[in-house]
Design a protein around this motif. Sequence first.
Motif, PDB file in Angstrom:
ATOM      1  N   GLU A 177       0.836  -1.210   0.000  1.00 12.62           N
ATOM      2  CA  GLU A 177       0.000   0.000   0.000  1.00 12.62           C
ATOM      3  C   GLU A 177       0.870   1.259   0.000  1.00 12.62           C
ATOM      4  O   GLU A 177       0.658   2.181  -0.799  1.00 12.62           O
ATOM      5  CB  GLU A 177      -0.909  -0.001   1.229  1.00 12.62           C
ATOM      6  N   ASP A 178       1.877   1.241   0.920  1.00 16.34           N
ATOM      7  CA  ASP A 178       2.786   2.405   0.995  1.00 16.34           C
ATOM      8  C   ASP A 178       3.519   2.606  -0.334  1.00 16.34           C
ATOM      9  O   ASP A 178       3.609   3.719  -0.852  1.00 16.34           O
ATOM     10  CB  ASP A 178       3.813   2.207   2.121  1.00 16.34           C
ATOM     11  N   ALA A 179       4.033   1.518  -0.910  1.00 15.05           N
ATOM     12  CA  ALA A 179       4.829   1.610  -2.141  1.00 15.05           C
ATOM     13  C   ALA A 179       3.992   2.136  -3.300  1.00 15.05           C
ATOM     14  O   ALA A 179       4.462   2.916  -4.122  1.00 15.05           O
ATOM     15  CB  ALA A 179       5.399   0.233  -2.477  1.00 15.05           C
ATOM     16  N   ARG A 180       2.721   1.700  -3.332  1.00 15.26           N
ATOM     17  CA  ARG A 180       1.824   2.172  -4.405  1.00 15.26           C
ATOM     18  C   ARG A 180       1.602   3.681  -4.269  1.00 15.26           C
ATOM     19  O   ARG A 180       1.561   4.414  -5.261  1.00 15.26           O
ATOM     20  CB  ARG A 180       0.491   1.433  -4.325  1.00 15.26           C
ATOM     21  N   PHE A 181       1.465   4.096  -3.033  1.00 10.53           N
ATOM     22  CA  PHE A 181       1.274   5.528  -2.764  1.00 10.53           C
ATOM     23  C   PHE A 181       2.488   6.327  -3.259  1.00 10.53           C
ATOM     24  O   PHE A 181       2.355   7.333  -3.963  1.00 10.53           O
ATOM     25  CB  PHE A 181       1.077   5.721  -1.257  1.00 10.53           C
ATOM     26  N   VAL A 182       3.691   5.802  -2.918  1.00  7.01           N
ATOM     27  CA  VAL A 182       4.945   6.439  -3.359  1.00  7.01           C
ATOM     28  C   VAL A 182       4.994   6.490  -4.881  1.00  7.01           C
ATOM     29  O   VAL A 182       5.306   7.527  -5.490  1.00  7.01           O
ATOM     30  CB  VAL A 182       6.163   5.686  -2.782  1.00  7.01           C
ATOM     31  N   LEU A 183       4.653   5.355  -5.496  1.00 11.28           N
ATOM     32  CA  LEU A 183       4.694   5.275  -6.972  1.00 11.28           C
ATOM     33  C   LEU A 183       3.787   6.323  -7.592  1.00 11.28           C
ATOM     34  O   LEU A 183       4.167   7.015  -8.559  1.00 11.28           O
ATOM     35  CB  LEU A 183       4.260   3.864  -7.407  1.00 11.28           C
TER      36      LEU A 183
END
Length: 356
Positions: free
Chosen positions: A77-83
């Motif tokens: 979830e965090d990584a998708r947000f960063v992306l």
Amino acid sequence: MKAVRRPMFWYGLAMWVLSVVISTLLIQLGALIMSDVPTAGKRIAQNDFVNTTELAAIDTAIAQTERLLADKTHEIEDARFVLRSRTLDYQNQRASFENWVKTRSATGADDQNSEVVERVRAIELLKQEERDAGRLVEDLQQEVVAAKRKLQDLRGERSAILAAANAPYQKAQKREVLKVFLFRLVLTLPLLLIAGWLAMKKRQSSYWPVYRGFIIFALFAFFVELVPYLPSYGGYVRYIVGILLALILAHFATRGMARYLQKKQSEEQRPETEKRKLIEYETAIKKISDGVCPSCDRQFGAQNSRKADSTPAANVDFCVHCGFCLYNSCDNCGQRENSFYKFCGACGVPAQKVTP
Ligand SMILES: [Zn+2]
Ligand SMILES: [Zn+2]
């Protein structure tokens, strides 16, 4: 007509009450003993047969994998947000660069090459960051898939361990049922044997009401404390025990009947004065007034025999089957009377001993 003395009826009834009270007390005592005796030990459960070390290891692994999966899901979830924010940064930067290039070509200023190079590098840097973020998301997704598969495998192993416990559990359960039954049989069988012996030998005893109470108790113990605990083995045992019981009952009934017939036949051989002594006064009076010969137990007068207070078969003085004297006449007044009456009902003179 009944020749039984009235108090005898109440005495009989009271003795039955006594029997029932005694059997109730014995039943309650028996229940108390049964509840104090450890009949079944501890109850067995399927869990007792599971390989606990293996199961514990699997459970730990499952818990670990579940935690890992949860962590990875959060990370994704965090990584998708960063992306998403990286993509946005890159697109904004690119759009502003394109605008800048357009205005520059419109004004025709050529002395800013170093600035172009710098801005392009900045955009590429952003693109690179976007790509990195994307790769991180993909890596995490792969890890999640791997964790999910591992969890599936572990759960499969867990149910296999539980299933392996099923067969020994069933076996132990059958053994336990048999053990409980045998234990109860050991307790109940002596009671039944004693009750059977009492029923056969002690019926004339003055303690018969007490013995009868014990017999009721033994029957209760058999049907309530033993029969429900019969191991079923698919119903076979219950039916076989039922058939055996029926056979035993039939055996004793036939034997009793044969003995009775034999006794009657040997009685019929004897002279009538002797027969009379063998017959109880009360029974004889009742049987004759019911139209039944007290000697051979056959009906001598079919007509009127059911009507109360009517002399059965008014013209029958002797049993048509065995010749036993049923009615005779008073020597003093000639009144026809039951041959067992001790006094004439019409004149009160003591009745003569019968000489047929
Ligand atoms: Zn007869
Ligand atoms: Zn008389």
